[in-house]
Write an enzyme that holds these catalytic residues in place. Structure first.
Site, PDB file in Angstrom:
ATOM      1  N   GLY A   1       0.823  -1.221   0.000  1.00  0.00           N
ATOM      2  CA  GLY A   1       0.000   0.000   0.000  1.00  0.00           C
ATOM      3  C   GLY A   1       0.843   1.251   0.000  1.00  0.00           C
TER       4      GLY A   1
ATOM      5  CG  LEU B   1       7.280   2.000  -2.617  1.00  0.00           C
ATOM      6  CD1 LEU B   1       8.197   1.760  -1.428  1.00  0.00           C
ATOM      7  CD2 LEU B   1       7.890   3.039  -3.552  1.00  0.00           C
TER       8      LEU B   1
ATOM      9  CB  SER C   1      -0.257  -5.781  -5.237  1.00  0.00           C
ATOM     10  OG  SER C   1      -0.308  -4.598  -5.986  1.00  0.00           O
TER      11      SER C   1
ATOM     12  CG  ASP D   1       2.538  -0.760 -10.642  1.00  0.00           C
ATOM     13  OD1 ASP D   1       2.840   0.262 -11.274  1.00  0.00           O
ATOM     14  OD2 ASP D   1       2.011  -0.732  -9.508  1.00  0.00           O
TER      15      ASP D   1
HETATM   16  O1  PMV Z   1       0.523   2.617  -6.237  1.00  0.00           O
HETATM   17  P1  PMV Z   1       0.720   1.495  -7.177  1.00  0.00           P
HETATM   18  O2  PMV Z   1       2.007   0.771  -7.002  1.00  0.00           O
HETATM   19  O3  PMV Z   1      -0.453   0.556  -7.198  1.00  0.00           O
HETATM   20  O4  PMV Z   1       0.851   2.180  -8.653  1.00  0.00           O
HETATM   21  C1  PMV Z   1      -0.278   2.435  -9.422  1.00  0.00           C
HETATM   22  C2  PMV Z   1       0.028   3.155 -10.703  1.00  0.00           C
HETATM   23  C3  PMV Z   1      -1.237   3.702 -11.364  1.00  0.00           C
HETATM   24  O5  PMV Z   1      -0.833   4.396 -12.549  1.00  0.00           O
HETATM   25  C4  PMV Z   1      -1.963   4.674 -10.455  1.00  0.00           C
HETATM   26  C5  PMV Z   1      -2.205   2.578 -11.739  1.00  0.00           C
HETATM   27  C6  PMV Z   1      -1.752   1.707 -12.878  1.00  0.00           C
HETATM   28  O6  PMV Z   1      -2.249   0.563 -12.946  1.00  0.00           O
HETATM   29  O7  PMV Z   1      -0.953   2.141 -13.715  1.00  0.00           O
END
Ligand code: PMV
Length: 307
Positions: A81, A84, A87, A129
């Site tokens: 959460g 970074l 998940s 990600d």
């Molecule tokens: O905060 P994280 O690691 O879930 O990064 C999400 C990145 C977003 O652009 C907000 C969502 C995505 O799937 O690209």
């Protein structure tokens, strides 16, 4: 069987990338490891795989057609959460371990399946990600395939082409607010705003332009310009409604010791990143402002089977 995969930082373009705009990410030297072995029942860390916190793992073993039941153990250095990519790293490492067990380990397959898993669990996502956790190193996401293409991933009418991006070696200072925010609702909130507000749609496009300028600045080692673009990216993310007062506080604390700073990942809490030539000083300032700070480096190694 086991596999490991790195976490990631988004340097420019989060949220905008979900709409198909360019974004730049880098894998970081914090990793997740997932171990799998045949067992009498499905277990994750000794608990039921049906527990909510294992929904990515459960979706991943289903997507990989894992022959079960399996006993799965997860070890992660990536705070969850925190924006970074924890998940994504766990999803990719789970797919890596299952495919290594089945003799079907292939990075492109893992990247595609991992995106499907994130999309299923979050409701809406981009592949940034999951592809970064799979490929390692720095990745530039563009709509159209260009030189240094790794793979393209499509969904509905959107297409993302993921490219290898060579950047100079850099230390990044990460400040974690300690506030964990789920990505899915933040992504949905931005979509709703963009659908009804043309100014929000323009901000998304400006973030896309900033990403491309940021890549050029980093490639010519113009850290002052790269930092200025990060600052502007942060303003635009705030205007899209994914900021948080604690993030602003950590960003303000880091800036006197940095070329620039912005929230990274989904926002709403989570983390900020700064590029700095005095990383220890920036980290201290973030800690003084109440954040958890750590210095990370770009990590070249993506998903890897472990012996
Ligand atoms: O905060 P994280 O690691 O879930 O990064 C999400 C990145 C977003 O652009 C907000 C969502 C995505 O799937 O690209």
């Amino acid at each position: 069987m086991a596999a490991s995969a790195p976490g990631k930082l988004i340097l420019y373009g989060e949220h905008a990338v979900v709409f198909g705009e360019p974004a730049l990410s880098t894998a970081i030297n914090l990793r997740a490891e997932v171990y799998v072995r045949p067992h009498e029942e499905w277990l994750a860390d000794g608990a039921s795989i049906d527990e909510r916190r294992y929904r990515y793992v459960k979706a991943a073993v289903r997507r990989a057609n894992a022959r079960g039941p399996l006993w799965i153990e997860i070890r992660s250095m990536i705070p969850s959460g925190a924006g970074l990519g924890s998940s994504a790293a766990v999803t990719v490492a789970t797919l890596g371990a299952v495919h290594a067990m089945d003799g079907t380990f292939d990075a492109r397959t893992i990247a595609t399946e991992a995106f499907e898993v994130e999309h299923e669990v979050q409701g809406r996502a981009s592949p940034i990600d999951t592809s970064t956790a799979t490929a390692g190193g720095a990745l530039l996401v563009l709509r159209e395939p260009e030189q240094d293409l790794l793979w393209s991933i499509e969904r509905d009418t959107r297409r993302w082409s993921l490219h290898r991006c060579k950047l100079p070696p850099l230390d990044f200072v990460v400040g974690y607010t300690g506030i964990s925010a789920a990505t899915g609702p933040l992504v949905a909130q931005v979509k709703e705003r963009v659908d009804r507000d043309p100014e929000a749609a323009e901000r998304v496009r400006e973030i896309g332009r900033i990403t491309l300028e940021g890549v050029h600045a980093l490639r010519r080692n113009d850290l002052a310009e790269a930092g200025r673009l990060m600052d502007r990216n942060h303003v635009l993310l705030n205007e899209l409604g994914v900021g948080h007062p604690t993030l602003d506080r950590l960003v303000a604390a880091a800036r006197p010791h940095a070329h620039g700073a912005k929230l990274t990942g989904a926002g709403g809490g989570g983390s900020m990143v700064a590029i700095s030539e005095e990383p220890e000083k920036a980290a201290q300032a973030i800690r003084k402002a109440g954040g958890k700070a750590f210095i990370v480096r770009s990590e070249p190694v993506g998903v890897t089977p472990l012996p």
